[in-house]
Scaffold this motif. Structure first.
Motif, PDB file in Angstrom:
ATOM      1  N   GLN A  66       0.863  -1.178   0.000  1.00  0.00           N
ATOM      2  CA  GLN A  66       0.000   0.000   0.000  1.00  0.00           C
ATOM      3  C   GLN A  66       0.897   1.224   0.000  1.00  0.00           C
ATOM      4  O   GLN A  66       1.908   1.259   0.706  1.00  0.00           O
ATOM      5  N   VAL A  67       0.525   2.242  -0.745  1.00  0.00           N
ATOM      6  CA  VAL A  67       1.302   3.474  -0.815  1.00  0.00           C
ATOM      7  C   VAL A  67       1.169   4.236   0.505  1.00  0.00           C
ATOM      8  O   VAL A  67       0.071   4.383   1.040  1.00  0.00           O
ATOM      9  N   LEU A  68       2.309   4.690   1.024  1.00  0.00           N
ATOM     10  CA  LEU A  68       2.332   5.514   2.233  1.00  0.00           C
ATOM     11  C   LEU A  68       1.972   6.947   1.864  1.00  0.00           C
ATOM     12  O   LEU A  68       2.584   7.538   0.981  1.00  0.00           O
ATOM     13  N   LEU A  69       0.972   7.504   2.545  1.00  0.00           N
ATOM     14  CA  LEU A  69       0.543   8.873   2.275  1.00  0.00           C
ATOM     15  C   LEU A  69       1.052   9.864   3.319  1.00  0.00           C
ATOM     16  O   LEU A  69       1.309  11.018   3.010  1.00  0.00           O
ATOM     17  N   ASP A  70       1.170   9.401   4.568  1.00  0.00           N
ATOM     18  CA  ASP A  70       1.633  10.290   5.632  1.00  0.00           C
ATOM     19  C   ASP A  70       2.082   9.452   6.821  1.00  0.00           C
ATOM     20  O   ASP A  70       1.717   8.278   6.949  1.00  0.00           O
ATOM     21  N   ILE A  71       2.847  10.066   7.687  1.00  0.00           N
ATOM     22  CA  ILE A  71       3.305   9.457   8.934  1.00  0.00           C
ATOM     23  C   ILE A  71       2.977  10.446  10.038  1.00  0.00           C
ATOM     24  O   ILE A  71       3.472  11.568  10.031  1.00  0.00           O
ATOM     25  N   VAL A  72       2.109  10.031  10.973  1.00  0.00           N
ATOM     26  CA  VAL A  72       1.604  10.944  11.994  1.00  0.00           C
ATOM     27  C   VAL A  72       1.947  10.414  13.394  1.00  0.00           C
ATOM     28  O   VAL A  72       1.287   9.509  13.898  1.00  0.00           O
ATOM     29  N   PRO A  73       2.983  10.987  14.034  1.00  0.00           N
ATOM     30  CA  PRO A  73       3.289  10.601  15.410  1.00  0.00           C
ATOM     31  C   PRO A  73       2.251  11.203  16.368  1.00  0.00           C
ATOM     32  O   PRO A  73       1.735  12.292  16.116  1.00  0.00           O
ATOM     33  N   PHE A  74       1.950  10.494  17.445  1.00  0.00           N
ATOM     34  CA  PHE A  74       1.020  11.006  18.456  1.00  0.00           C
ATOM     35  C   PHE A  74       1.281  10.299  19.774  1.00  0.00           C
ATOM     36  O   PHE A  74       2.007   9.321  19.836  1.00  0.00           O
ATOM     37  N   VAL A  90      -5.928   1.283  -1.576  1.00  0.00           N
ATOM     38  CA  VAL A  90      -5.746   0.311  -2.653  1.00  0.00           C
ATOM     39  C   VAL A  90      -4.592  -0.624  -2.304  1.00  0.00           C
ATOM     40  O   VAL A  90      -3.472  -0.180  -2.052  1.00  0.00           O
ATOM     41  N   LEU A  91      -4.875  -1.913  -2.285  1.00  0.00           N
ATOM     42  CA  LEU A  91      -3.877  -2.931  -1.999  1.00  0.00           C
ATOM     43  C   LEU A  91      -3.365  -3.459  -3.337  1.00  0.00           C
ATOM     44  O   LEU A  91      -4.130  -4.003  -4.131  1.00  0.00           O
ATOM     45  N   VAL A  92      -2.083  -3.276  -3.601  1.00  0.00           N
ATOM     46  CA  VAL A  92      -1.472  -3.701  -4.857  1.00  0.00           C
ATOM     47  C   VAL A  92      -0.771  -5.033  -4.620  1.00  0.00           C
ATOM     48  O   VAL A  92       0.123  -5.120  -3.767  1.00  0.00           O
ATOM     49  N   ARG A  93      -1.173  -6.051  -5.348  1.00  0.00           N
ATOM     50  CA  ARG A  93      -0.509  -7.349  -5.223  1.00  0.00           C
ATOM     51  C   ARG A  93       0.895  -7.262  -5.827  1.00  0.00           C
ATOM     52  O   ARG A  93       1.103  -6.569  -6.812  1.00  0.00           O
ATOM     53  N   THR A  94       1.825  -7.962  -5.196  1.00  0.00           N
ATOM     54  CA  THR A  94       3.205  -7.983  -5.681  1.00  0.00           C
ATOM     55  C   THR A  94       3.598  -9.415  -6.021  1.00  0.00           C
ATOM     56  O   THR A  94       2.908 -10.373  -5.642  1.00  0.00           O
ATOM     57  N   GLU A  95       4.715  -9.546  -6.711  1.00  0.00           N
ATOM     58  CA  GLU A  95       5.293 -10.872  -6.889  1.00  0.00           C
ATOM     59  C   GLU A  95       5.573 -11.400  -5.495  1.00  0.00           C
ATOM     60  O   GLU A  95       5.993 -10.654  -4.613  1.00  0.00           O
ATOM     61  N   ARG A  96       5.347 -12.676  -5.295  1.00  0.00           N
ATOM     62  CA  ARG A  96       5.584 -13.259  -3.971  1.00  0.00           C
ATOM     63  C   ARG A  96       7.084 -13.420  -3.734  1.00  0.00           C
ATOM     64  O   ARG A  96       7.831 -13.788  -4.631  1.00  0.00           O
ATOM     65  N   HIS A  97       7.470 -13.085  -2.504  1.00  0.00           N
ATOM     66  CA  HIS A  97       8.885 -13.167  -2.134  1.00  0.00           C
ATOM     67  C   HIS A  97       8.953 -13.663  -0.693  1.00  0.00           C
ATOM     68  O   HIS A  97       8.349 -13.052   0.194  1.00  0.00           O
ATOM     69  N   PRO A  98       9.653 -14.779  -0.434  1.00  0.00           N
ATOM     70  CA  PRO A  98       9.697 -15.302   0.939  1.00  0.00           C
ATOM     71  C   PRO A  98      10.399 -14.341   1.898  1.00  0.00           C
ATOM     72  O   PRO A  98      11.353 -13.660   1.528  1.00  0.00           O
ATOM     73  N   LYS A  99       9.889 -14.300   3.117  1.00  0.00           N
ATOM     74  CA  LYS A  99      10.473 -13.431   4.144  1.00  0.00           C
ATOM     75  C   LYS A  99      10.317 -14.103   5.502  1.00  0.00           C
ATOM     76  O   LYS A  99       9.212 -14.497   5.881  1.00  0.00           O
TER      77      LYS A  99
END
Length: 140
Positions: A66-74, A90-99
């Protein structure tokens, strides 16, 4: 180049589960964006917000972003510092990569991020599980 975050998705066991969670959160909040709350505030904010995404690890594989739009500390009601990562719904599917499992989030360099999924589409008639398995085998 934009920097990304990598995060384990706790709870959802499939991309569809995560999509449902996002849709439910947006419905309940009435917002046109969604968010993920975390304890630690990323120090490299400007790099992340220069087109970065949060890449989700589900069942041991990076499989969506998912694209990061903002970072809000509180500070929460208990006086603990927290951070809300504001995300495009919007959730964008990616190529699968083990982690392998890890705690919290990690920075993910652009050259280490998997590409967006360009294989078979949702309307190809194949069940999601088969499409995922064929992708894992490198056939899509």
């Amino acid at each position: 180049m934009a920097l990304n975050l990598l995060k384990l998705s706790v709870g959802p066991e499939t991309v569809e589960d995560l999509e449902g969670f996002i849709a439910q959160r947006m419905l309940l909040s009435g917002a046109d964006v969604t968010w993920h709350q975390t304890r630690m505030v990323p120090k490299r904010r400007d790099e992340l917000l220069d087109g970065g995404s949060i890449y989700w690890v589900i069942k041991g594989q990076i499989c969506a972003r998912q694209v990061l739009l903002d970072i809000v500390p509180f500070t929460d009601e208990s006086g603990i510092g927290r951070c809300r990562l504001i995300l495009d719904p919007v959730l964008v599917r990616t190529e699968r990569h083990p982690k392998r499992p890890f705690q919290g989030w990690r920075y993910l360099k652009p050259d280490e991020a998997p590409a967006d999924f360009a294989g078979a589409s949702e309307d190809d008639g194949l069940p999601r599980e088969m499409r995922d398995e064929l992708s894992d085998l490198g056939l899509f």
